[in-house]
Design a protein around this motif. Structure first.
Motif, PDB file in Angstrom:
ATOM      1  N   VAL A 168       0.854  -1.189   0.000  1.00  0.00           N
ATOM      2  CA  VAL A 168       0.000   0.000   0.000  1.00  0.00           C
ATOM      3  C   VAL A 168       0.887   1.235   0.000  1.00  0.00           C
ATOM      4  CG1 VAL A 168      -1.789   1.255   1.278  1.00  0.00           C
ATOM      5  CG2 VAL A 168      -1.785  -1.227   1.305  1.00  0.00           C
ATOM      6  N   GLY A 169       0.443   2.259  -0.678  1.00  0.00           N
ATOM      7  CA  GLY A 169       1.171   3.516  -0.720  1.00  0.00           C
ATOM      8  C   GLY A 169       0.841   4.424   0.450  1.00  0.00           C
ATOM      9  N   VAL A 170       1.658   5.435   0.634  1.00  0.00           N
ATOM     10  CA  VAL A 170       1.488   6.382   1.734  1.00  0.00           C
ATOM     11  C   VAL A 170       0.138   7.095   1.640  1.00  0.00           C
ATOM     12  CG1 VAL A 170       2.390   8.510   2.753  1.00  0.00           C
ATOM     13  CG2 VAL A 170       3.958   6.707   2.078  1.00  0.00           C
ATOM     14  N   LYS A 171      -0.239   7.509   0.459  1.00  0.00           N
ATOM     15  CA  LYS A 171      -1.511   8.226   0.313  1.00  0.00           C
ATOM     16  C   LYS A 171      -2.690   7.356   0.722  1.00  0.00           C
ATOM     17  CE  LYS A 171      -4.384  10.951  -2.824  1.00  0.00           C
ATOM     18  NZ  LYS A 171      -5.406  10.964  -1.816  1.00  0.00           N
TER      19      LYS A 171
ATOM     20  N   LYS B  30      13.321  -0.101  11.169  1.00  0.00           N
ATOM     21  CA  LYS B  30      13.308  -1.267  12.060  1.00  0.00           C
ATOM     22  C   LYS B  30      13.293  -2.586  11.290  1.00  0.00           C
ATOM     23  CE  LYS B  30      11.000   1.046  15.880  1.00  0.00           C
ATOM     24  NZ  LYS B  30       9.833   1.073  16.771  1.00  0.00           N
ATOM     25  N   GLY B  31      13.148  -2.495   9.973  1.00  0.00           N
ATOM     26  CA  GLY B  31      13.122  -3.696   9.154  1.00  0.00           C
ATOM     27  C   GLY B  31      11.758  -4.371   9.109  1.00  0.00           C
ATOM     28  N   TYR B  32      10.706  -3.672   9.540  1.00  0.00           N
ATOM     29  CA  TYR B  32       9.349  -4.243   9.560  1.00  0.00           C
ATOM     30  C   TYR B  32       8.652  -4.128   8.209  1.00  0.00           C
ATOM     31  CZ  TYR B  32       9.769  -4.055  14.691  1.00  0.00           C
ATOM     32  OH  TYR B  32      10.159  -4.204  15.988  1.00  0.00           O
ATOM     33  N   VAL B  33       9.040  -3.142   7.409  1.00  0.00           N
ATOM     34  CA  VAL B  33       8.468  -2.972   6.073  1.00  0.00           C
ATOM     35  C   VAL B  33       9.593  -2.678   5.097  1.00  0.00           C
ATOM     36  CG1 VAL B  33       6.242  -2.090   6.921  1.00  0.00           C
ATOM     37  CG2 VAL B  33       8.034  -0.471   6.267  1.00  0.00           C
ATOM     38  N   GLN B  34       9.319  -2.919   3.828  1.00  0.00           N
ATOM     39  CA  GLN B  34      10.268  -2.504   2.800  1.00  0.00           C
ATOM     40  C   GLN B  34       9.536  -1.624   1.805  1.00  0.00           C
ATOM     41  OE1 GLN B  34      11.650  -6.215   1.204  1.00  0.00           O
ATOM     42  NE2 GLN B  34      10.186  -6.166  -0.479  1.00  0.00           N
ATOM     43  N   ARG B  35      10.250  -0.656   1.306  1.00  0.00           N
ATOM     44  CA  ARG B  35       9.710   0.272   0.320  1.00  0.00           C
ATOM     45  C   ARG B  35       9.932  -0.313  -1.064  1.00  0.00           C
ATOM     46  NH1 ARG B  35       9.385   6.113   0.995  1.00  0.00           N
ATOM     47  NH2 ARG B  35      10.415   5.699   2.985  1.00  0.00           N
TER      48      ARG B  35
ATOM     49  N   TYR C  32       5.426   1.956  -2.648  1.00  0.00           N
ATOM     50  CA  TYR C  32       4.521   1.159  -1.835  1.00  0.00           C
ATOM     51  C   TYR C  32       5.305   0.579  -0.682  1.00  0.00           C
ATOM     52  CZ  TYR C  32       1.244   1.259  -5.729  1.00  0.00           C
ATOM     53  OH  TYR C  32       0.382   1.668  -6.705  1.00  0.00           O
ATOM     54  N   PHE C  33       4.575   0.219   0.368  1.00  0.00           N
ATOM     55  CA  PHE C  33       5.205  -0.446   1.504  1.00  0.00           C
ATOM     56  C   PHE C  33       4.634  -1.843   1.645  1.00  0.00           C
ATOM     57  CE2 PHE C  33       5.919   3.969   2.326  1.00  0.00           C
ATOM     58  CZ  PHE C  33       7.225   3.980   2.768  1.00  0.00           C
ATOM     59  N   GLN C  34       5.532  -2.781   1.903  1.00  0.00           N
ATOM     60  CA  GLN C  34       5.155  -4.173   2.075  1.00  0.00           C
ATOM     61  C   GLN C  34       5.773  -4.669   3.372  1.00  0.00           C
ATOM     62  OE1 GLN C  34       5.831  -6.612  -1.352  1.00  0.00           O
ATOM     63  NE2 GLN C  34       5.965  -8.481  -0.142  1.00  0.00           N
ATOM     64  N   VAL C  35       5.027  -5.468   4.117  1.00  0.00           N
ATOM     65  CA  VAL C  35       5.524  -6.011   5.378  1.00  0.00           C
ATOM     66  C   VAL C  35       6.596  -7.057   5.085  1.00  0.00           C
ATOM     67  CG1 VAL C  35       4.891  -7.218   7.507  1.00  0.00           C
ATOM     68  CG2 VAL C  35       3.279  -5.624   6.468  1.00  0.00           C
ATOM     69  N   THR C  36       7.692  -6.976   5.818  1.00  0.00           N
ATOM     70  CA  THR C  36       8.781  -7.954   5.684  1.00  0.00           C
ATOM     71  C   THR C  36       8.453  -9.196   6.529  1.00  0.00           C
ATOM     72  OG1 THR C  36       9.977  -7.061   7.573  1.00  0.00           O
ATOM     73  CG2 THR C  36      10.512  -6.119   5.389  1.00  0.00           C
ATOM     74  N   GLU C  37       9.287 -10.206   6.391  1.00  0.00           N
ATOM     75  CA  GLU C  37       9.127 -11.411   7.201  1.00  0.00           C
ATOM     76  C   GLU C  37       9.226 -11.061   8.689  1.00  0.00           C
ATOM     77  OE1 GLU C  37      11.586 -15.497   7.716  1.00  0.00           O
ATOM     78  OE2 GLU C  37      11.188 -14.883   5.642  1.00  0.00           O
ATOM     79  N   LEU C  38      10.188 -10.212   9.047  1.00  0.00           N
ATOM     80  CA  LEU C  38      10.334  -9.764  10.435  1.00  0.00           C
ATOM     81  C   LEU C  38       9.069  -9.024  10.890  1.00  0.00           C
ATOM     82  CD1 LEU C  38      11.915  -9.221  13.062  1.00  0.00           C
ATOM     83  CD2 LEU C  38      12.908  -7.197  11.911  1.00  0.00           C
TER      84      LEU C  38
END
Length: 145
Positions: free
Chosen positions: A53-56, A79-84, A95-101
């Protein structure tokens, strides 16, 4: 409407207002329940449920300004919780996507939160818990309608 009806309705609204304030205050005291603060848990949950999902879109969903969401996602990224991820159609957007962590952290936090909810609602009947959940969902929907 008679004056007495108006007073009763106002009294109901005052009770609801007070109880919401108390609920929000008490839940915000659990800043580290499950190891994540409220905003981190909320954003990670939203991202894990809805994919990249994007910031907007996040700002619209939470009714916050873009700069607030941008700051929060930057912290999650650090913190490594999401990646851009760059938007392939618009080089200025991402967009931001949740990482494995991040997924592991949100699952751990959710488990702790559900255990707390189970304790809080242990004396409620199944019907009461279901009705309360439905009424909360209805209230939340009215904010976006």
């Amino acid at each position: 409407m008679q004056r007495n009806d108006v007073q009763v309705k106002e009294k109901d609204l005052e009770l609801i207002d007070y109880e919401l304030v108390v609920l929000i205050r008490r839940t915000s005291l659990d800043k580290e329940l499950g190891g994540l603060d409220r905003s981190t848990y909320t954003l990670l949950t939203q991202l894990s449920m809805n994919g990249p999902v994007g910031v907007k879109a996040l700002a619209d969903e939470f009714r916050l300004d873009i700069s607030t969401i941008s700051r929060q996602t930057t912290l999650l990224e650090a913190k490594g919780y999401v990646q851009r991820m760059p938007d392939p159609t618009d080089g200025r957007s991402s967009y931001f996507q949740v990482t494995e962590l991040g997924m592991r952290k949100v699952k751990e936090a959710k488990k702790a939160r559900l255990a707390r909810h189970a304790q809080l609602f242990k004396d409620w009947s199944d019907e009461e818990r279901q009705k309360f959940g439905e009424l909360l969902a209805r209230l939340n929907r009215t904010f976006v309608e």
